[in-house]
Scaffold this motif. Structure first.
Motif, PDB file in Angstrom:
ATOM      1  N   CYS A 265      50.520  42.082  44.068  1.00 11.80           N
ATOM      2  CA  CYS A 265      50.827  41.312  42.855  1.00 11.80           C
ATOM      3  C   CYS A 265      51.101  39.874  43.257  1.00 11.80           C
ATOM      4  O   CYS A 265      51.456  39.606  44.398  1.00 11.80           O
ATOM      5  CB  CYS A 265      52.033  41.895  42.127  1.00 11.80           C
ATOM      6  N   LEU A 266      50.896  38.967  42.335  1.00 15.30           N
ATOM      7  CA  LEU A 266      51.213  37.558  42.584  1.00 15.30           C
ATOM      8  C   LEU A 266      52.027  36.959  41.449  1.00 15.30           C
ATOM      9  O   LEU A 266      53.087  36.427  41.638  1.00 15.30           O
ATOM     10  CB  LEU A 266      49.918  36.733  42.726  1.00 15.30           C
ATOM     11  N   CYS A 267      51.486  37.065  40.238  1.00 15.10           N
ATOM     12  CA  CYS A 267      52.134  36.362  39.124  1.00 15.10           C
ATOM     13  C   CYS A 267      53.081  37.257  38.337  1.00 15.10           C
ATOM     14  O   CYS A 267      54.011  36.774  37.707  1.00 15.10           O
ATOM     15  CB  CYS A 267      51.076  35.798  38.182  1.00 15.10           C
ATOM     16  N   ARG A 268      52.820  38.536  38.332  1.00 15.83           N
ATOM     17  CA  ARG A 268      53.572  39.514  37.535  1.00 15.83           C
ATOM     18  C   ARG A 268      53.591  39.130  36.058  1.00 15.83           C
ATOM     19  O   ARG A 268      54.488  39.492  35.322  1.00 15.83           O
ATOM     20  CB  ARG A 268      54.995  39.707  38.091  1.00 15.83           C
ATOM     21  N   GLY A 270      50.288  38.952  34.235  1.00 18.82           N
ATOM     22  CA  GLY A 270      48.995  39.248  33.624  1.00 18.82           C
ATOM     23  C   GLY A 270      47.971  38.145  33.736  1.00 18.82           C
ATOM     24  O   GLY A 270      47.001  38.110  32.992  1.00 18.82           O
ATOM     25  N   ALA A 271      48.173  37.223  34.711  1.00 21.22           N
ATOM     26  CA  ALA A 271      47.281  36.072  34.775  1.00 21.22           C
ATOM     27  C   ALA A 271      46.395  36.021  36.018  1.00 21.22           C
ATOM     28  O   ALA A 271      45.283  35.508  35.964  1.00 21.22           O
ATOM     29  CB  ALA A 271      48.103  34.792  34.706  1.00 21.22           C
ATOM     30  N   CYS A 272      46.872  36.543  37.148  1.00 23.23           N
ATOM     31  CA  CYS A 272      46.164  36.276  38.405  1.00 23.23           C
ATOM     32  C   CYS A 272      45.113  37.315  38.759  1.00 23.23           C
ATOM     33  O   CYS A 272      44.195  37.037  39.519  1.00 23.23           O
ATOM     34  CB  CYS A 272      47.167  36.169  39.548  1.00 23.23           C
ATOM     35  N   GLY A 273      45.228  38.526  38.272  1.00 18.29           N
ATOM     36  CA  GLY A 273      44.250  39.570  38.573  1.00 18.29           C
ATOM     37  C   GLY A 273      44.568  40.374  39.821  1.00 18.29           C
ATOM     38  O   GLY A 273      43.868  41.329  40.152  1.00 18.29           O
ATOM     39  N   GLU A 274      45.612  39.998  40.526  1.00 17.28           N
ATOM     40  CA  GLU A 274      45.904  40.625  41.811  1.00 17.28           C
ATOM     41  C   GLU A 274      46.237  42.120  41.683  1.00 17.28           C
ATOM     42  O   GLU A 274      45.948  42.909  42.566  1.00 17.28           O
ATOM     43  CB  GLU A 274      47.073  39.877  42.466  1.00 17.28           C
ATOM     44  N   CYS A 275      46.845  42.508  40.585  1.00 17.73           N
ATOM     45  CA  CYS A 275      47.324  43.890  40.465  1.00 17.73           C
ATOM     46  C   CYS A 275      46.338  44.799  39.724  1.00 17.73           C
ATOM     47  O   CYS A 275      46.709  45.882  39.275  1.00 17.73           O
ATOM     48  CB  CYS A 275      48.680  43.921  39.755  1.00 17.73           C
ATOM     49  N   MET A 303      45.836  46.015  34.356  1.00 19.37           N
ATOM     50  CA  MET A 303      46.685  45.132  35.133  1.00 19.37           C
ATOM     51  C   MET A 303      48.078  45.758  35.122  1.00 19.37           C
ATOM     52  O   MET A 303      48.751  45.822  34.082  1.00 19.37           O
ATOM     53  CB  MET A 303      46.730  43.728  34.511  1.00 19.37           C
ATOM     54  N   CYS A 305      50.960  44.902  35.999  1.00 18.07           N
ATOM     55  CA  CYS A 305      52.192  44.149  35.751  1.00 18.07           C
ATOM     56  C   CYS A 305      52.557  44.045  34.279  1.00 18.07           C
ATOM     57  O   CYS A 305      53.743  43.876  33.957  1.00 18.07           O
ATOM     58  CB  CYS A 305      52.114  42.754  36.374  1.00 18.07           C
TER      59      CYS A 305
END
Ligand code: FES
Length: 318
Positions: A265-268, A270-275, A303, A305
């Protein structure tokens, strides 16, 4: 799954800013300098309370040039999922914590002829780091901060250092008397708008600007993990062979982490796509800003998060 690299920092100072806000200054735990963040960047804090691990993302409010410290402002929310309550009640000056490297999903646009900043409540935080740069470079800006009447004084104090560099207005009546359409309509060509705050405010900025003909590329927003919760549900993690229960006020990502799985995760928010994780069974209630409309309709991914199950159970490829 490889854990993201972290930095070890010590809480140098905790400063109360009002009834529910505190500013934390974090310095390198072992000396040296911190990496230079870009204005608008956030960091992910890993907080440990006994065996419980909480991860929260916070925007940096310190100037990018200040490499001896990072500063964040944390609001204590009534329905805290752990991180903000922990920082407000248990964190002490001198404590050492791990943070992720700064990540910037909300940069200022170099080609903008003017920058229009619209913050709601604690959404002021990434905009403060933008203001440092706008003031330092003498760039044209206009800032509107919406808040509850009792917090107007706190936000006016935070914005005071930038008052002579541009137009700044604190709206202590929230959105009640805020002429969003009028403000957007009178901006000169080449203006970019940046918004951070409650989802309803950010959506209003985006839809009003679009309706007035603003190009999508000139509308920017930062989600900060507002979790509105929902009905509880179960998620079967097929690869791990674990089933987790997601509570009403808990996110799916938090439930997965509580089960001991270190999900990326990065932003937690819903914006970065990492999760992003593939969905094998079940229907998703999408709440992110990352997946396209087609991807959401296909129900192939979630996502972790911010999004939840629409029914009682999901099966995930995790
Ligand atoms: S952590 Fe960024 S979208 Fe989930």
């Amino acid at each position: 799954m490889t854990a993201a690299p972290t930095l070890s920092v010590r809480i140098r100072e905790i400063e109360p800013l009002g009834a529910s806000l505190k500013r934390f200054a974090l310095e390198p735990a072992h000396g040296g300098e911190l990496p230079t963040p870009a204005p608008g960047a956030h960091i992910l804090l890993t907080l440990r309370d006994g065996g419980r691990v909480m991860k929260n993302a916070y925007s940096l409010v310190s100037p990018a040039a200040a490499r001896d410290r990072y500063e964040i402002i944390v609001r204590r929310v009534a329905q805290s999922r752990g991180g903000s309550a922990f920082l407000h009640q248990q964190a002490r000056e001198g404590d050492v914590i791990d943070i992720g490297y700064p990540v910037n999903l909300f940069p200022l646009q170099a080609k903008a002829r003017k920058h229009l900043l619209i913050g709601g409540g604690i959404g002021i935080t990434p905009l403060l780091s933008h203001l440092h740069l706008l003031k330092a470079r003498g760039l044209k800006f206009e800032m509107h901060q919406l808040c509850a009447p009792e917090e107007a004084g706190v936000f006016e104090a935070l914005l005071a250092p930038y008052g002579e560099a541009g137009e700044i207005l604190v709206h202590g009546t929230g959105r009640a008397r805020f002429d969003l359409a009028g403000i957007l309509a009178r901006q000169p060509l080449g203006t970019h708008v940046y918004t951070c705050g409650p989802r309803t405010l950010m959506e209003a900025v985006a839809t009003t600007a679009s309706a007035l003909g603003w190009p999508a590329g000139k509308i920017h927003k930062e989600s900060f993990g507002e979790n509105s919760g929902g009905l509880p549900f179960k998620a079967m993690l097929a690869r791990s062979g674990i089933e987790v229960e997601v509570g009403e006020t808990q996110s799916l990502l938090e439930a997965v982490e509580a089960a001991g799985i270190d999900a990326p995760c990065l932003c937690r928010g819903g914006a970065c796509g990492e999760c992003k994780v593939s969905v094998l069974e079940g229907e998703v209630e999408h709440r992110d800003d990352f997946l396209s409309a087609e991807e959401k309709a296909s129900q192939g991914a979630i996502m972790l998060c911010v999004s939840r199950a629409r029914g009682a159970r999901l099966v995930l490829d995790l």
